[in-house]
Design an enzyme around this catalytic site. Structure first.
Site, PDB file in Angstrom:
ATOM      1  CE  LYS A   7      -3.927   1.846   2.358  1.00  0.00           C
ATOM      2  NZ  LYS A   7      -5.133   1.810   3.200  1.00  0.00           N
ATOM      3  CE  LYS A  56      -8.086 -16.840  13.670  1.00  0.00           C
ATOM      4  NZ  LYS A  56      -7.398 -16.495  14.809  1.00  0.00           N
TER       5      LYS A  56
HETATM    6  N1  LIG Z   1      -0.133 -11.643  11.820  1.00  0.00           N
HETATM    7  C1  LIG Z   1      -0.467 -12.723  12.026  1.00  0.00           C
HETATM    8  O1  LIG Z   1      -0.099 -13.592  12.715  1.00  0.00           O
HETATM    9  C2  LIG Z   1      -1.875 -13.658  11.121  1.00  0.00           C
HETATM   10  C3  LIG Z   1      -2.027 -14.859  11.361  1.00  0.00           C
HETATM   11  C4  LIG Z   1      -3.175 -15.297  10.497  1.00  0.00           C
HETATM   12  C5  LIG Z   1      -3.672 -14.730   9.590  1.00  0.00           C
HETATM   13  N2  LIG Z   1      -3.585 -13.453   9.283  1.00  0.00           N
HETATM   14  C6  LIG Z   1      -3.909 -12.622   8.437  1.00  0.00           C
HETATM   15  O2  LIG Z   1      -3.261 -12.330   7.380  1.00  0.00           O
HETATM   16  C7  LIG Z   1      -3.374 -10.941   6.895  1.00  0.00           C
HETATM   17  C8  LIG Z   1      -2.246 -10.222   6.898  1.00  0.00           C
HETATM   18  O3  LIG Z   1      -2.048  -9.858   8.306  1.00  0.00           O
HETATM   19  P1  LIG Z   1      -0.335  -9.326   8.748  1.00  0.00           P
HETATM   20  O4  LIG Z   1      -0.264  -9.230  10.116  1.00  0.00           O
HETATM   21  O5  LIG Z   1       0.789  -9.894   7.789  1.00  0.00           O
HETATM   22  O6  LIG Z   1      -0.833  -7.758   8.511  1.00  0.00           O
HETATM   23  P2  LIG Z   1       0.322  -6.329   8.358  1.00  0.00           P
HETATM   24  O7  LIG Z   1       1.227  -6.795   9.265  1.00  0.00           O
HETATM   25  O8  LIG Z   1      -0.578  -5.270   8.923  1.00  0.00           O
HETATM   26  O9  LIG Z   1       0.583  -6.257   6.906  1.00  0.00           O
HETATM   27  C9  LIG Z   1      -0.533  -5.978   6.055  1.00  0.00           C
HETATM   28  C10 LIG Z   1       0.090  -5.672   4.464  1.00  0.00           C
HETATM   29  O10 LIG Z   1      -0.848  -5.291   3.745  1.00  0.00           O
HETATM   30  C11 LIG Z   1      -0.460  -4.131   2.866  1.00  0.00           C
HETATM   31  N3  LIG Z   1      -1.835  -3.822   2.494  1.00  0.00           N
HETATM   32  C12 LIG Z   1      -2.720  -3.193   3.202  1.00  0.00           C
HETATM   33  N4  LIG Z   1      -3.848  -2.628   2.250  1.00  0.00           N
HETATM   34  C13 LIG Z   1      -3.457  -3.201   1.118  1.00  0.00           C
HETATM   35  C14 LIG Z   1      -4.210  -2.661  -0.244  1.00  0.00           C
HETATM   36  N5  LIG Z   1      -5.031  -2.376  -0.420  1.00  0.00           N
HETATM   37  N6  LIG Z   1      -3.059  -3.064  -1.459  1.00  0.00           N
HETATM   38  C15 LIG Z   1      -1.775  -3.713  -1.258  1.00  0.00           C
HETATM   39  N7  LIG Z   1      -1.378  -3.993  -0.092  1.00  0.00           N
HETATM   40  C16 LIG Z   1      -2.007  -3.563   1.125  1.00  0.00           C
HETATM   41  C17 LIG Z   1       0.107  -3.419   3.749  1.00  0.00           C
HETATM   42  O11 LIG Z   1       1.124  -2.451   3.171  1.00  0.00           O
HETATM   43  P3  LIG Z   1       2.274  -1.637   3.825  1.00  0.00           P
HETATM   44  O12 LIG Z   1       3.176  -2.566   4.108  1.00  0.00           O
HETATM   45  O13 LIG Z   1       2.817  -0.640   2.206  1.00  0.00           O
HETATM   46  O14 LIG Z   1       1.616  -0.753   4.759  1.00  0.00           O
HETATM   47  C18 LIG Z   1       1.281  -4.425   4.549  1.00  0.00           C
HETATM   48  O15 LIG Z   1       2.201  -4.769   3.895  1.00  0.00           O
HETATM   49  C19 LIG Z   1      -4.565 -10.333   7.733  1.00  0.00           C
HETATM   50  O16 LIG Z   1      -5.878 -10.449   7.013  1.00  0.00           O
HETATM   51  C20 LIG Z   1      -4.505 -11.193   8.941  1.00  0.00           C
HETATM   52  O17 LIG Z   1      -5.928 -11.301   9.441  1.00  0.00           O
HETATM   53  C21 LIG Z   1      -2.403 -12.684  10.218  1.00  0.00           C
END
Ligand SMILES: NC(=O)c1ccc[n+]([C@@H]2O[C@H](COP(=O)([O-])OP(=O)(O)OC[C@H]3O[C@@H](n4cnc5c(N)ncnc54)[C@H](OP(=O)(O)O)[C@@H]3O)[C@@H](O)[C@H]2O)c1
Length: 418
Positions: free
Chosen positions: A41, A199
């Site tokens: 993003k 979930k």
């Molecule tokens: N973290 C966990 O342990 C975990 C576990 C299971 C599932 N999940 C799921 O996996 C997903 C990602 O989680 P995360 O923890 O990795 O999130 P995160 O650390 O907040 O990272 C989100 C990423 O998405 C990008 N992004 C946001 N909106 C976007 C858009 N419209 N177009 C393109 N890129 C976009 C952001 O870009 P920027 O870097 O440029 O801001 C960032 O790189 C979520 O749905 C979460 O619920 C996470």
């Protein structure tokens, strides 16, 4: 049939999960999977990967015919759905971890998979590293699944563990979880139960063929649980956990909800501490099986994405067997539950709706009772989460109609309530 397909990946998101996957793939060259482009993003952020890999234009990935797999791991549910839909429509396979998006759009995603015949896998979205979806699809591919009970949210489990083991209050435990990175700065999705309910919505589809929106599920979080409730649990040698559960009743229908529960010391879920997740499945003949592992975090979540990518090499798809190949089960509200309720003032508790009041304590400023109530007196009702009331299920909380008649109807006078 092509069995060792080369995977050319377009990755959406380079946060906790996306960057984890990037690193994990560098260590698994045998998978024959390469990331061609990453869409993020904010263009200006510093990244631990070559700058030419990144774009902010989603079309660069979605219009690239060489990219045959889209991995969607962004943190915004609306755009995630748009990306996944477009990718499926253009014939690309998709791996996603976005539980909120999947729960909110499951009917449309089911339809899209039918129309496009493209594969959408999302093992990482539930319990991250624990392979629960594929097990429900493939191993429990029959009508013998009696029940499934699970701790699916690591943040709330961490907070409850600290409330028990270190006797912290809810706010203190939440702060600690935030400091250690186990809870978001806005923790409401976790502590109010939304994440667990999301979930549970799609796990119910894989377990029982039930397609449900979370608004139709009874769920709560842990934000109403007080130190006094943990004290009562401790006196009774129980823990408290936020448990998502589903059970097939004698009439073949399924009772399902996500609520805090007293957990006995011999219950497998009692071993699930801190940020871990656990799933107990009970099925005919096999009895109980227990799955345990990390339900969040960069590498544990990336490992589930990796496993889905690996499955794509063999053209794997969810068949939604319980939905399409068996007669899907129906959700029911027609059963009773045994609950612990603590409250400040009895006037907020509809005592007349209880079938039985089995315990009653009024000796301190906070009072509690344990009793049996019909599920419909909980579903769609606000009284049990308002005015400082706290509801926790007892162990084995579901009571079926035929069993409730055996309960001795204790009068409210006898219980000392009126
Ligand atoms: N973290 C966990 O342990 C975990 C576990 C299971 C599932 N999940 C799921 O996996 C997903 C990602 O989680 P995360 O923890 O990795 O999130 P995160 O650390 O907040 O990272 C989100 C990423 O998405 C990008 N992004 C946001 N909106 C976007 C858009 N419209 N177009 C393109 N890129 C976009 C952001 O870009 P920027 O870097 O440029 O801001 C960032 O790189 C979520 O749905 C979460 O619920 C996470």
């Amino acid at each position: 049939m092509e069995t060792h397909k080369q995977l050319t990946i377009g990755l959406f998101g380079f946060g906790v999960v996306g960057e984890g996957l990037y690193k994990v793939l560098q260590q698994t060259p045998s998978l024959k999977a390469t990331i061609k482009k990453v869409c993020i993003k904010h263009a200006g952020k510093k990244r631990e990967a070559p700058a030419e890999l990144f774009t902010t234009d989603r079309d660069v990935i979605l219009n690239d015919p060489d990219i045959n797999v889209v991995v969607e791991v962004i943190n915004e549910s609306g755009p995630a759905f748009e990306i996944v839909s477009r990718a499926l429509r253009s014939g690309k396979s998709v791996v996603s971890a976005s539980k909120k998006m999947i729960a909110e759009h499951l009917p449309e995603l089911l339809q899209l998979q039918k129309e496009t015949n493209a594969s959408l896998l999302y093992e990482a979205a539930a319990c991250a590293s624990i392979p629960v979806i594929r097990n429900l699809e493939e191993y429990y591919d029959n009508d013998l699944l009696h029940s499934i009970r699970a701790i699916v949210n690591g943040s709330t489990n961490f907070i409850l563990t600290k409330m028990f083991e270190e006797k912290l209050g809810f706010q203190e435990a939440l702060l600690l979880a935030q400091q250690l990175g186990f809870a978001e700065s806005d923790p409401s999705l976790d502590v109010k139960g939304y994440d667990a309910a999301n979930k549970w919505a799609f796990l119910l589809t894989h377990a029982y063929g039930i397609v449900v929106k979370i608004d139709d599920l009874v769920f709560s979080g842990i934000d109403h649980i007080q130190a006094g409730d943990a004290e009562v649990a401790r006196e009774k040698h129980f823990d408290i956990k936020l448990v998502a559960q589903a059970k097939k009743l004698a009439n073949g229908k399924v009772a399902a909800f996500v609520l805090p529960q007293f957990i006995r010391q011999d219950d497998h879920l009692v071993f699930v501490k801190n940020e871990f997740n656990g799933v107990v499945i009970e099925s005919g003949f096999a009895d109980k099986q227990f799955f345990y592992g990390k339900g969040a975090g960069s590498f544990p979540t990336a490992s589930a994405v990796l496993s889905d990518l690996s499955a794509l090499r063999y053209e794997y798809k969810y068949e939604y067997k319980k939905l399409y190949h068996h007669t899907p089960h129906e959700l029911t509200d027609d059963f009773y539950i045994r609950v612990y309720l603590s409250f400040d003032d009895l006037k907020y508790i509809p005592t007349e709706r209880f079938q039985a009041i089995e315990e009653w304590h009024a000796d301190s400023d906070r009072k509690y009772l344990i009793g049996v109530i019909h599920f419909q007196d909980i579903k769609g009702q606000g009284w049990w989460r308002e005015n400082g009331t706290s509801l926790v299920l007892t162990p084995d909380p579901i009571i079926e109609d035929m069993d409730v008649r055996k309960l001795k109807k204790k009068s409210l006078e006898l219980a000392g309530l009126i």
